[in-house]
Design a protein around this motif. Structure first.
Motif, short mmCIF file in Angstrom:
data_model
loop_
_atom_site.label_atom_id
_atom_site.label_comp_id
_atom_site.label_asym_id
_atom_site.label_seq_id
_atom_site.Cartn_x
_atom_site.Cartn_y
_atom_site.Cartn_z
N GLU A 149 0.84 -1.19 0.00
CA GLU A 149 0.00 0.00 0.00
C GLU A 149 0.88 1.25 0.00
OE1 GLU A 149 -3.48 2.13 2.73
OE2 GLU A 149 -2.81 0.07 3.13
N VAL A 150 0.59 2.16 -0.92
CA VAL A 150 1.35 3.40 -1.01
C VAL A 150 0.77 4.40 -0.02
CG1 VAL A 150 2.05 5.30 -2.52
CG2 VAL A 150 1.83 2.98 -3.45
N PRO A 151 1.60 4.94 0.88
CA PRO A 151 1.07 5.89 1.86
C PRO A 151 0.67 7.19 1.17
CG PRO A 151 3.47 5.83 1.99
CD PRO A 151 3.06 4.72 1.06
N PRO A 152 -0.26 7.93 1.75
CA PRO A 152 -0.61 9.23 1.20
C PRO A 152 0.62 10.13 1.15
CG PRO A 152 -2.13 8.59 2.97
CD PRO A 152 -1.00 7.63 2.99
N VAL A 153 0.58 11.13 0.28
CA VAL A 153 1.66 12.11 0.26
C VAL A 153 1.69 12.86 1.59
CG1 VAL A 153 2.61 14.13 -0.90
CG2 VAL A 153 1.48 12.34 -2.24
N PHE A 154 0.52 13.33 2.01
CA PHE A 154 0.38 13.97 3.32
C PHE A 154 -0.76 13.33 4.08
CE2 PHE A 154 2.64 18.08 2.28
CZ PHE A 154 3.48 18.03 3.37
N GLU A 155 -0.60 13.23 5.40
CA GLU A 155 -1.66 12.75 6.27
C GLU A 155 -1.54 13.44 7.61
OE1 GLU A 155 -3.42 8.49 7.99
OE2 GLU A 155 -1.47 8.57 6.98
N THR A 156 -2.66 13.86 8.17
CA THR A 156 -2.66 14.37 9.54
C THR A 156 -3.50 13.45 10.40
OG1 THR A 156 -4.62 15.79 9.33
CG2 THR A 156 -2.51 16.74 8.66
N ARG A 157 -3.05 13.24 11.63
CA ARG A 157 -3.74 12.37 12.58
C ARG A 157 -3.94 13.12 13.89
NH1 ARG A 157 -0.14 6.78 11.82
NH2 ARG A 157 -0.67 6.42 9.60
N GLY A 158 -5.20 13.42 14.18
CA GLY A 158 -5.51 14.11 15.44
C GLY A 158 -4.76 15.40 15.63
N LEU A 159 -4.57 16.17 14.55
CA LEU A 159 -3.72 17.36 14.58
C LEU A 159 -4.39 18.48 15.39
CD1 LEU A 159 -1.15 18.77 13.54
CD2 LEU A 159 -2.48 19.46 11.53
N CYS A 160 -3.65 19.00 16.36
CA CYS A 160 -4.12 20.12 17.18
C CYS A 160 -3.02 21.18 17.22
CB CYS A 160 -4.43 19.68 18.61
SG CYS A 160 -5.74 18.44 18.75
N VAL A 161 -3.43 22.44 17.08
CA VAL A 161 -2.51 23.57 17.20
C VAL A 161 -3.15 24.61 18.11
CG1 VAL A 161 -1.32 25.44 16.02
CG2 VAL A 161 -1.47 23.19 14.94
N ASP A 162 -2.45 24.96 19.18
CA ASP A 162 -2.90 25.98 20.11
C ASP A 162 -1.94 27.17 20.05
OD1 ASP A 162 -4.76 24.10 20.88
OD2 ASP A 162 -3.67 23.53 22.70
N PHE A 163 -2.49 28.37 20.17
CA PHE A 163 -1.67 29.58 20.24
C PHE A 163 -1.98 30.30 21.54
CE2 PHE A 163 -2.15 29.25 15.50
CZ PHE A 163 -0.83 28.94 15.25
N ALA A 164 -0.92 30.80 22.17
CA ALA A 164 -1.11 31.61 23.38
C ALA A 164 -1.41 33.05 22.98
CB ALA A 164 0.14 31.55 24.25
N GLN A 165 -2.40 33.65 23.60
CA GLN A 165 -2.77 35.04 23.35
C GLN A 165 -2.83 35.78 24.69
OE1 GLN A 165 -3.26 36.40 20.40
NE2 GLN A 165 -3.25 34.57 19.10
N THR A 166 -2.68 37.08 24.60
CA THR A 166 -2.72 37.91 25.81
C THR A 166 -3.75 39.03 25.61
OG1 THR A 166 -0.39 37.48 26.26
CG2 THR A 166 -1.39 39.34 27.39
N ARG A 167 -4.60 39.20 26.62
CA ARG A 167 -5.51 40.32 26.66
C ARG A 167 -5.34 41.03 28.00
NH1 ARG A 167 -11.25 37.82 24.32
NH2 ARG A 167 -10.67 37.83 22.11
N PHE A 168 -6.08 42.13 28.16
CA PHE A 168 -5.98 42.87 29.43
C PHE A 168 -6.37 41.99 30.61
CE2 PHE A 168 -6.74 46.39 26.36
CZ PHE A 168 -5.53 47.04 26.55
N THR A 169 -7.24 41.00 30.34
CA THR A 169 -7.70 40.13 31.43
C THR A 169 -6.74 38.99 31.72
OG1 THR A 169 -9.00 38.91 29.79
CG2 THR A 169 -10.12 40.66 31.01
N GLY A 170 -5.67 38.86 30.92
CA GLY A 170 -4.70 37.80 31.16
C GLY A 170 -4.44 36.96 29.93
N ARG A 171 -3.67 35.90 30.12
CA ARG A 171 -3.30 35.03 29.02
C ARG A 171 -4.36 33.93 28.84
NH1 ARG A 171 1.84 35.11 27.12
NH2 ARG A 171 1.84 32.88 26.69
#
Length: 271
Positions: free
Chosen positions: A9-31
């Motif tokens: 079986e030929v694997p896909p060129v790209f595959e994502t599995r359960g991909l999560c990306v979080d970014f930290a942000q800051t506001r006046f009320t905190g992070r």
């Protein structure tokens, strides 16, 4: 008893599995943390175009940047030809940089205004190959031919070109290293409507000529339908529906997909 050996079986060129990306942000009320991608699992096969559609802020561009390792996943995996690129060191990312190229939304932002077009297209060859200067210049001339620009364009600067011509330069640069996949992040949304069809058809022609896989991102489902074999619909960092391009258009299963279709003038929305 003899038989035909199983085909690997030929694997896909790209595959994502359960991909999560979080970014930290800051506001006046905190992070706080923004969940840009949440449990995204999808794949794109050889010579296939996977369309990614959704509104602004749905996570489309973040996904693109993860695929080419401009962003690291917070959790989950991004596999390129079966290899987890999140674990690769910068030194070992060279093969990925050659095989997976990205075309950004606005060529005015992605092309260095201080460099002539020929130098911009040649730059990946300088970084990634040991070719002599004459071979690199010949490759640049061939690429200008491929994307429909005169060879004299090599001496011009980005500001001297139209938006469509600048995007052709960006496509030529992306093709310089003969990639296996193009990741196209809204590649026509910054262009005049009259030019968009030219660039879309150019990408389709190049895909057929070079056997490329593509990830094609847009907020416009009608454009994605024209370009894609399969479509993933994104909302709030999640894939809410995935199906064949015509199936998505004719029989959308998700209410959000139906809302997107409803934004296309003249579209008939299945009830």
């Amino acid at each position: 008893m003899s038989g035909t050996p199983p085909v690997a079986e030929v694997p896909p060129v790209f595959e994502t599995r359960g991909l999560c990306v979080d970014f930290a942000q800051t506001r006046f009320t905190g992070r706080y943390r923004v969940h840009a991608l949440v449990d995204v699992s999808l794949s794109v096969g050889a010579e296939e175009t996977l369309g990614i559609v959704g509104e602004t802020g749905s996570g489309k561009s973040t996904l693109c940047r993860c695929l080419v390792r401009l962003y690291r996943p917070t959790r989950g995996q991004v596999l390129f030809q079966g290899q987890d690129i999140g674990r690769l060191s910068e030194r070992r990312l060279g093969a990925l940089r050659r095989a997976a190229q990205m075309i950004f939304q606005d060529p005015a932002d992605s092309l260095n205004p201080r460099l002539p077009v020929g130098v911009i297209i040649e730059e990946p060859l300088v970084i990634q190959t040991s070719w002599p200067a004459r071979q690199r210049r010949d490759r640049v001339a061939d690429l200008l031919d491929t994307v429909g620009l005169p060879r004299a364009s090599a001496e011009r600067y980005p500001h001297e070109l139209s938006g469509g011509q600048r995007q052709r330069v960006a496509i030529a640069r992306a093709l310089a290293l003969k990639p296996r996949i193009l990741v196209c992040d809204e590649p026509v949304s910054a262009l005049d409507v009259s030019i968009q069809a030219q660039i879309l058809n150019l990408l389709l022609d190049l895909q057929q000529e070079y056997g490329l896989a593509m990830v094609f991102v847009s907020h416009d489902l009608s454009v994605v339908r024209h370009m894609s074999d399969r479509v993933a619909v994104m909302k709030n960092g999640r894939v809410v529906e995935m199906a064949g391009s015509e199936d998505i258009y004719r029989n959308p299963a998700n209410a959000y997909t139906r809302e997107l279709l409803g934004s296309i003038p003249g579209a008939r929305i299945p009830s």
